[in-house]
Design an enzyme around this catalytic site. Structure first.
Site, PDB file in Angstrom:
ATOM      1  N   ASP A  90      25.136  14.869   7.477  1.00  0.00           N
ATOM      2  CA  ASP A  90      26.022  15.776   6.751  1.00  0.00           C
ATOM      3  C   ASP A  90      27.195  16.189   7.624  1.00  0.00           C
ATOM      4  OD1 ASP A  90      24.096  17.225   8.361  1.00  0.00           O
ATOM      5  OD2 ASP A  90      24.838  19.072   7.453  1.00  0.00           O
ATOM      6  N   GLU A 152      22.005  19.625   8.831  1.00  0.00           N
ATOM      7  CA  GLU A 152      22.031  20.263  10.147  1.00  0.00           C
ATOM      8  C   GLU A 152      23.146  21.286  10.264  1.00  0.00           C
ATOM      9  OE1 GLU A 152      23.277  20.976  14.296  1.00  0.00           O
ATOM     10  OE2 GLU A 152      24.440  19.993  12.679  1.00  0.00           O
TER      11      GLU A 152
END
Length: 385
Positions: A90, A152
């Site tokens: 991400d 994350e």
């Protein structure tokens, strides 16, 4: 750069860059699970083609899937606990940045793109490093697990348990977050805390009955000054009130106000001390209520004997190509390495490409770092035992 292993197939920087660009071209903001899963699909296909065993866990709470790729038993010279490679797919950038401020482009040594530095370059480097060994017909001494995380950048709320479970089954953790300041990696990080303060006061007309009100915003302002004053650079503590929201109208004494606070601390002891302090805050003004929620999001990651030894192994590898590897002082940024290191697993972080501009509109990696960083990762996978 001198390579003492001249007879082996060369690591191809252009090939690495091409693979990185493929990953970066698929935009994947943390909160868009469908977008993240498009990258997961791509990465899964590459590791499946390489012959790894795949375990994909569907995402929850709107986040993307967790992808785990394991080398087959026959690939490694030994069994038992192996190497855990951690990366996230991400990014912080919203869909569309690739058409605006962060168009993929090369300017000299710099290549730009959303998430290219933090941290798709590092994730791809890990993949290429293993593929480089496979092309040479080499085996790792230990089994290797690649764990790709979908969220994350927002604290790994749905994947932390999986990361910790995986770490307990491995001897080492290699985290492919961005490299730092040239030939540097990360061997320690501050712990990260998140706290939300809510003040409830009493609304009243700001002109007619001002004295009847109890301003939640005023109370929060006092609390903000108290919190910011806890920043202590000598002790490594930083407190940042990053978001504040309150009030319903300029002519109304505010009845409610909220604030979100970021805390960074270098040790478990300070994490406990500051958490206790936050959760026991009391109102400063009269007739207002203060509610504090939150805690540590990532535990401190401290450089211990196991990490020092692992870093020494990495330094020796880097010297094979005539370069000196250093580590940065305690960094304030958190990563999934905080979770693995806190469990006592020797963790080496910041193994990705060097560059700058994480989370910014000038995010970039340096082309010149691709071969050295890939060599380091490949040799760590090959030689750790």
């Amino acid at each position: 750069m001198t390579d003492s292993r001249k007879n082996e197939p060369k690591i191809d920087a252009d090939e690495i860059l091409g693979g990185i660009v493929e990953w970066v071209s698929i935009e994947s903001p943390s909160h868009d699970g469908k977008a993240v899963n498009k990258v997961v699909d791509h990465v899964e296909g590459q590791f499946r083609d390489l012959g790894l065993k795949i375990d994909r866990t569907p995402g929850i709470d709107g986040f993307g899937d967790i992808l785990e790729c394991r080398t087959p038993t026959e690939w490694s010279q030994g069994d038992g606990k192996g190497i855990l490679v951690v990366a996230h797919l991400d990014t912080v950038h919203p869909i569309g940045m690739i058409e605006k401020e962060l168009k993929i482009r090369r300017e000299g040594d710099s290549i730009y793109g959303p998430g290219i530095y933090d941290m798709k370059a590092g994730g791809y480097i890990a993949y290429y490093a293993l593929r480089h060994l496979v092309r040479q017909g080499k085996k790792t001494r230990l089994p290797v697990t690649f764990l790709f995380i979908p969220e994350e950048e927002v604290g790994s709320p749905t994947s932390r348990t999986r990361i910790e479970e995986a770490a307990r089954g491995h001897k080492y953790a290699l985290v492919m977050e961005p490299g730092r300041d040239g030939d540097k990696v990360v061997t320690s990080r501050k712990g990260v805390g998140r706290f939300t303060l809510t003040v409830k006061g009493r609304a009243s007309h700001a002109g007619v009955r001002h004295e009847d009100g109890r301003s939640a915003i005023l109370e929060m302002a006092r609390q903000i000054l108290r919190i910011e004053a806890k920043t202590d650079y000598a002790r490594g503590i930083t407190c940042n009130v990053g978001l504040v929201k309150g009030g319903t109208g300029v002519n109304v004494v505010s009845a409610e106000c909220t604030a979100d606070v970021d805390l960074r601390v270098p040790s478990p002891e300070l994490a406990e001390e500051m958490t206790h302090w936050f959760l026991n805050l009391e109102p400063i003004g009269k007739d207002v209520e203060l509610i504090v929620e939150g805690g540590m999001n990532r535990p401190p990651y401290q450089k211990d004997a196991g990490i020092t030894d692992l870093f020494g192994k990495a330094q020796a590898i880097y010297r094979e190509i005539g370069k000196e590897l250093n580590d940065v002082p305690l960094t304030g940024g958190g990563s999934d390495g905080n979770f693995t290191a806190a469990l006592g697993i020797p963790t080496l972080d910041g193994l990705g490409a060097d560059g700058k501009g994480a989370h910014a509109a000038n995010e970039q990696i340096y082309y010149s770092s691709l071969v050295p960083r890939t060599y380091l990762c490949s040799r760590l996978l090959e030689t750790l035992e």
